[in-house]
Design a protein around this motif. Sequence first.
Motif, PDB file in Angstrom:
ATOM      1  N   VAL A   1       9.762  -6.452  11.493  1.00 22.41           N
ATOM      2  CA  VAL A   1      10.294  -5.086  11.382  1.00 22.41           C
ATOM      3  C   VAL A   1      10.082  -4.329  12.683  1.00 22.41           C
ATOM      4  O   VAL A   1      10.997  -3.663  13.179  1.00 22.41           O
ATOM      5  N   PHE A   2       8.901  -4.439  13.258  1.00 18.99           N
ATOM      6  CA  PHE A   2       8.637  -3.706  14.502  1.00 18.99           C
ATOM      7  C   PHE A   2       9.419  -4.257  15.677  1.00 18.99           C
ATOM      8  O   PHE A   2       9.833  -3.511  16.548  1.00 18.99           O
ATOM      9  N   SER A   3       9.675  -5.579  15.692  1.00 20.10           N
ATOM     10  CA  SER A   3      10.489  -6.135  16.768  1.00 20.10           C
ATOM     11  C   SER A   3      11.938  -5.690  16.622  1.00 20.10           C
ATOM     12  O   SER A   3      12.627  -5.436  17.602  1.00 20.10           O
TER      13      SER A   3
ATOM     14  N   LEU B   1      16.308  -1.169  18.657  1.00 19.89           N
ATOM     15  CA  LEU B   1      17.161  -0.011  18.403  1.00 19.89           C
ATOM     16  C   LEU B   1      17.038   0.983  19.571  1.00 19.89           C
ATOM     17  O   LEU B   1      15.979   1.127  20.171  1.00 19.89           O
ATOM     18  N   PRO B   2      18.103   1.643  19.873  1.00 23.83           N
ATOM     19  CA  PRO B   2      18.006   2.654  20.935  1.00 23.83           C
ATOM     20  C   PRO B   2      17.144   3.833  20.444  1.00 23.83           C
ATOM     21  O   PRO B   2      17.076   4.096  19.245  1.00 23.83           O
ATOM     22  N   PRO B   3      16.483   4.525  21.337  1.00 22.60           N
ATOM     23  CA  PRO B   3      15.652   5.667  20.926  1.00 22.60           C
ATOM     24  C   PRO B   3      16.520   6.764  20.341  1.00 22.60           C
ATOM     25  O   PRO B   3      17.689   6.924  20.692  1.00 22.60           O
TER      26      PRO B   3
END
Length: 82
Positions: free
Chosen positions: A71-73, A78-80
């Motif tokens: 999930v964190f990867s 994703l773009p900020p």
Amino acid sequence: MRARFPKIGKQISNRPGIALIGIIVMLFFFTSLGASLLGLVYSRLTSVVLEADRLKAEYLAEAGMAKARLVFSCLALLPPPA
């Protein structure tokens, strides 16, 4: 060949109730032996069940960590937010 202790054999065989006492002693011995074996089997079974639960918890924790890394990867790709 002569028996070494002929008087003892005659004394034991002439006493009424000696077989009952012998059977009661043997019954007590085998009962206590069975109870101790039952205790050993129960403690071993308990330790096996606890070890299986520990392994399940370990595998679930590893799976949770793998999912969190995934999930964190994905979030890092994703773009900020703007």
